[in-house]
Design a protein around this motif. Structure first.
Motif, PDB file in Angstrom:
ATOM      1  N   CYS A   1       0.839  -1.200   0.000  1.00  0.00           N
ATOM      2  CA  CYS A   1       0.000   0.000   0.000  1.00  0.00           C
ATOM      3  C   CYS A   1       0.872   1.247   0.000  1.00  0.00           C
ATOM      4  O   CYS A   1       2.055   1.200   0.331  1.00  0.00           O
ATOM      5  N   VAL A   2       0.271   2.351  -0.360  1.00  0.00           N
ATOM      6  CA  VAL A   2       0.930   3.654  -0.290  1.00  0.00           C
ATOM      7  C   VAL A   2       0.995   4.072   1.170  1.00  0.00           C
ATOM      8  O   VAL A   2       0.029   3.897   1.928  1.00  0.00           O
ATOM      9  N   SER A   3       2.126   4.631   1.580  1.00  0.00           N
ATOM     10  CA  SER A   3       2.287   5.001   2.989  1.00  0.00           C
ATOM     11  C   SER A   3       1.407   6.193   3.344  1.00  0.00           C
ATOM     12  O   SER A   3       1.010   6.989   2.488  1.00  0.00           O
ATOM     13  N   GLU A   4       1.116   6.307   4.635  1.00  0.00           N
ATOM     14  CA  GLU A   4       0.324   7.448   5.101  1.00  0.00           C
ATOM     15  C   GLU A   4       1.051   8.759   4.839  1.00  0.00           C
ATOM     16  O   GLU A   4       0.421   9.782   4.559  1.00  0.00           O
ATOM     17  N   ASP A   5       2.396   8.726   4.927  1.00  0.00           N
ATOM     18  CA  ASP A   5       3.150   9.952   4.680  1.00  0.00           C
ATOM     19  C   ASP A   5       3.021  10.381   3.224  1.00  0.00           C
ATOM     20  O   ASP A   5       2.802  11.576   2.939  1.00  0.00           O
ATOM     21  N   THR A   6       3.151   9.437   2.295  1.00  0.00           N
ATOM     22  CA  THR A   6       2.994   9.780   0.875  1.00  0.00           C
ATOM     23  C   THR A   6       1.595  10.309   0.608  1.00  0.00           C
ATOM     24  O   THR A   6       1.412  11.303  -0.104  1.00  0.00           O
ATOM     25  N   ASN A   7       0.602   9.640   1.163  1.00  0.00           N
ATOM     26  CA  ASN A   7      -0.776  10.103   0.973  1.00  0.00           C
ATOM     27  C   ASN A   7      -0.968  11.506   1.536  1.00  0.00           C
ATOM     28  O   ASN A   7      -1.657  12.337   0.932  1.00  0.00           O
ATOM     29  N   ALA A   8      -0.377  11.773   2.693  1.00  0.00           N
ATOM     30  CA  ALA A   8      -0.480  13.111   3.283  1.00  0.00           C
ATOM     31  C   ALA A   8       0.152  14.161   2.370  1.00  0.00           C
ATOM     32  O   ALA A   8      -0.349  15.292   2.264  1.00  0.00           O
ATOM     33  N   ARG A   9       1.244  13.788   1.705  1.00  0.00           N
ATOM     34  CA  ARG A   9       1.880  14.714   0.760  1.00  0.00           C
ATOM     35  C   ARG A   9       0.982  14.966  -0.449  1.00  0.00           C
ATOM     36  O   ARG A   9       0.918  16.098  -0.956  1.00  0.00           O
ATOM     37  N   PHE A  10       0.296  13.933  -0.915  1.00  0.00           N
ATOM     38  CA  PHE A  10      -0.645  14.112  -2.020  1.00  0.00           C
ATOM     39  C   PHE A  10      -1.779  15.057  -1.608  1.00  0.00           C
ATOM     40  O   PHE A  10      -2.189  15.917  -2.386  1.00  0.00           O
ATOM     41  N   ILE A  11      -2.272  14.872  -0.393  1.00  0.00           N
ATOM     42  CA  ILE A  11      -3.358  15.733   0.102  1.00  0.00           C
ATOM     43  C   ILE A  11      -2.888  17.181   0.189  1.00  0.00           C
ATOM     44  O   ILE A  11      -3.562  18.109  -0.287  1.00  0.00           O
ATOM     45  N   ALA A  12      -1.708  17.381   0.802  1.00  0.00           N
ATOM     46  CA  ALA A  12      -1.189  18.740   0.987  1.00  0.00           C
ATOM     47  C   ALA A  12      -0.911  19.428  -0.343  1.00  0.00           C
ATOM     48  O   ALA A  12      -1.079  20.645  -0.479  1.00  0.00           O
ATOM     49  N   ALA A  13      -0.489  18.643  -1.336  1.00  0.00           N
ATOM     50  CA  ALA A  13      -0.172  19.218  -2.646  1.00  0.00           C
ATOM     51  C   ALA A  13      -1.415  19.602  -3.430  1.00  0.00           C
ATOM     52  O   ALA A  13      -1.326  20.346  -4.417  1.00  0.00           O
ATOM     53  N   GLY A  14      -2.574  19.096  -3.004  1.00  0.00           N
ATOM     54  CA  GLY A  14      -3.817  19.423  -3.696  1.00  0.00           C
ATOM     55  C   GLY A  14      -4.181  18.469  -4.805  1.00  0.00           C
ATOM     56  O   GLY A  14      -5.116  18.727  -5.579  1.00  0.00           O
ATOM     57  N   PHE A  15      -3.471  17.320  -4.898  1.00  0.00           N
ATOM     58  CA  PHE A  15      -3.677  16.419  -6.029  1.00  0.00           C
ATOM     59  C   PHE A  15      -5.078  15.809  -6.055  1.00  0.00           C
ATOM     60  O   PHE A  15      -5.611  15.545  -7.130  1.00  0.00           O
ATOM     61  N   TYR A  16      -5.652  15.557  -4.889  1.00  0.00           N
ATOM     62  CA  TYR A  16      -6.974  14.937  -4.859  1.00  0.00           C
ATOM     63  C   TYR A  16      -8.079  15.897  -5.283  1.00  0.00           C
ATOM     64  O   TYR A  16      -9.197  15.459  -5.561  1.00  0.00           O
ATOM     65  N   ARG A  17      -7.788  17.169  -5.332  1.00  0.00           N
ATOM     66  CA  ARG A  17      -8.824  18.174  -5.611  1.00  0.00           C
ATOM     67  C   ARG A  17      -8.753  18.732  -7.030  1.00  0.00           C
ATOM     68  O   ARG A  17      -9.472  19.670  -7.363  1.00  0.00           O
ATOM     69  N   ILE A  18      -7.925  18.168  -7.879  1.00  0.00           N
ATOM     70  CA  ILE A  18      -7.719  18.749  -9.210  1.00  0.00           C
ATOM     71  C   ILE A  18      -9.023  18.815  -9.997  1.00  0.00           C
ATOM     72  O   ILE A  18      -9.348  19.842 -10.606  1.00  0.00           O
TER      73      ILE A  18
END
Length: 415
Positions: free
Chosen positions: A48-65
Motif C-alpha cells: 500500500c501507499v504510505s500514510e506519509d505519501t498520501n499526506a503529501r498528495f493531500i497537501a499538494a492538492g492532487f486529490y482536488r484537481i
C-alpha cells in the motif's frame, strides 16, 4: 454553507489554496518524483501507499484537481489532471494508480444527487473515493432507498479512502433491462476490507476486496448511469448543479483516462531507468563501451522514446478534445455521443498498447538483471502487464462496439 443554485458554482467550500495554478501543481508533482522513486520498493513490499505519501498528495492538492470548486476543489481541466498523474506515476506507478483512481472519481461523485455530493465532500472538501464499476452488490428497492449488500474486488486505494463507490445490480424490478444497476456511495465506516490482492504486479495498490453487509442506503446516494431500458442517462441530473459542462461528460472515457495516465507515467519512468542503464552499463562484447555509444542501443532508446511520446501526445490531445466535446454539447447543442465515448476509449487503449511495446522493448534489451524482483524496470513491466488485464483494456470488443455504433447498430456490451 451557501446554497448552490442550479447551473451555478457559487463557492460553498473554499479550496485550501484559492490561487493555486495548474503549473504549480505540475511543479509539485515533478518535485515529488525522486522521493516516490525511493519509496517504490517499500510501497510494493507493504502492499500500500504510505500514510506519509498520501499526506503529501493531500497537501499538494492532487486529490482536488477535478473536484468541483463549489465543494472545495480546484476544478481544473482534464489535461491538467492527466499531466499530474503522469508525473506521479513516473516516480511510482503503484502510488500513481492509487492517486489517479481515487482523485479522478471526484468526477463521478459530481453526478450524484446534490445532497449526496454535500455529504461526500463534507465541510472541508476532503474526498477520496475509489470505485468498482463491475457489479459486486445487490440493491433491493426499499422505501426511501435500497437495501444493499455486496463484495467488490480490486478496490484500489480502499484503505486510504474517505468513501467507496460500488456498482450494484438492482433486484426485483421486473420491467428493467437485465443488468440494470446503480452506483452506491458508502462511507468508510460502512465497509470492511479483506486482503485478497496477491498478483504479480501492482502489488502496492491495496486493490483489495471491499465488503458491505446488508445496510440501508437512501435513494440520494444511488446513481443510475443507465436507465431501466439500458440506455445511458445523459446528462446525469446531479451534474447539472455545476455550470462547468465537464461534469456532464461521458463516464467511460473519462474514468479510463485515469488508468491511461498511469500507463504513460510507467512509460516515462521506464525510459528514465533505461537511460541510466544505457549510460552506466557496458556492452557484453569488446570494446566494452557504454551501451549509449552503440548504434543498436541508440535505436532501441529512440524507438522506445517515440512510442511513449506518441502515447502521451495522443492521450493529452484526447483529453483536450474531451473538454471541447463537453463544451460544444452544452453550448452548441452538438451531442457528445456514445460513439464519441468509445472512440476516445479506443485512443486510450492504443496509448496503453504503445507504452507496453516500449516497456517490453526496454526490458528485453536491458539484460537479465532488469528482471530481478526489485529492479525498477522489471517492476514497471510487471505492473503494466497486470494493468493490461483490466476489463477496459480489451480492445477487440471495444473496436467492434464502436463500429456497430457507427453503423447504427446497438453495441454488444458496455465497453
Amino acid at each position: 454553507m451557501a446554497t448552490i443554485e442550479t447551473g451555478k458554482t457559487t463557492s460553498a467550500i473554499a479550496p485550501p489554496e484559492p490561487d493555486l495554478t495548474p503549473a504549480e501543481l505540475l511543479r509539485r508533482a515533478t518535485a515529488m518524483r525522486p522521493l516516490l522513486r525511493e519509496r517504490q520498493n517499500s510501497v510494493e513490499a507493504n502492499g500500500c501507499v504510505s500514510e506519509d505519501t498520501n499526506a503529501r498528495f493531500i497537501a499538494a492538492g492532487f486529490y482536488r484537481i477535478l473536484q468541483p470548486r463549489c465543494f472545495g476543489g480546484y476544478e481544473f481541466d482534464l489535461p491538467t489532471f492527466l499531466r499530474v498523474m503522469i508525473e506521479v506515476s513516473r516516480g511510482c506507478s503503484d502510488s500513481g494508480w492509487v492517486l489517479a483512481l481515487t482523485a479522478g472519481h471526484a468526477f463521478l461523485m459530481s453526478s450524484f444527487d446534490e445532497k449526496a455530493q454535500r455529504e461526500a465532500f463534507g465541510d472541508g472538501g476532503e474526498f477520496r473515493g475509489p470505485s468498482v464499476a463491475m457489479p459486486g452488490g445487490i440493491a433491493t428497492p426499499a422505501e426511501g432507498g435500497f437495501r444493499v449488500r455486496g463484495a467488490w474486488d480490486y478496490s484500489s486505494g480502499c484503505e486510504l479512502a474517505t468513501h467507496f463507490i460500488g456498482s450494484c445490480l438492482v433486484e426485483g424490478m421486473k420491467d428493467a433491462a437485465p443488468g440494470y444497476g446503480v452506483f452506491v456511495l458508502f462511507d468508510r465506516s460502512q465497509y470492511q476490507i479483506v486482503d485478497n490482492w496477491q498478483v504479480i504486479g501492482m502489488q502496492g495498490t491495496s486493490s483489495r476486496r471491499v465488503i458491505v453487509d446488508e445496510i440501508f442506503v437512501p435513494a440520494h446516494r444511488a446513481l443510475a448511469i443507465m436507465d431501466e431500458r439500458a440506455q445511458y442517462i445523459y446528462p446525469r441530473p446531479g451534474s447539472l448543479i455545476h455550470a462547468n459542462p465537464f461534469y456532464r461528460g461521458r463516464v467511460t472515457s473519462m474514468l479510463v483516462s485515469e488508468l491511461t495516465a498511469v500507463v504513460v507515467g510507467i512509460g516515462r519512468g521506464a525510459l528514465d531507468f533505461y537511460e541510466e542503464i544505457l549510460r552506466d552499463k557496458k556492452t557484453n562484447f569488446p570494446p566494452f563501451r557504454a551501451r549509449a555509444e552503440e548504434i543498436e542501443y541508440e535505436r532501441h532508446f529512440g524507438e522506445a522514446q517515440s512510442l511513449v511520446d506518441t502515447a502521451e501526445a495522443a492521450l493529452l490531445n484526447m483529453a483536450a478534445d474531451y473538454m471541447e466535446y463537453t463544451r460544444r454539447d452544452a453550448e452548441d447543442g452538438i451531442p457528445f455521443s456514445d460513439e464519441d465515448d468509445r472512440r476516445f476509449l479506443q485512443i486510450e487503449q492504443q496509448c496503453v498498447r504503445l507504452c507496453w511495446e516500449a516497456v517490453d522493448l526496454m526490458l528485453r534489451t536491458s539484460g537479465t538483471s532488469a528482471a530481478s524482483k526489485t529492479a525498477p524496470l522489471g517492476r514497471y513491466f510487471r505492473n503494466l502487464a497486470v494493468i493490461r488485464t483490466h476489463v477496459t483494456m480489451q480492445r477487440d470488443h471495444t473496436a467492434a462496439n464502436t463500429a456497430r455504433l457507427h453503423f447504427g447498430l446497438a453495441p454488444l456490451s458496455r465497453l
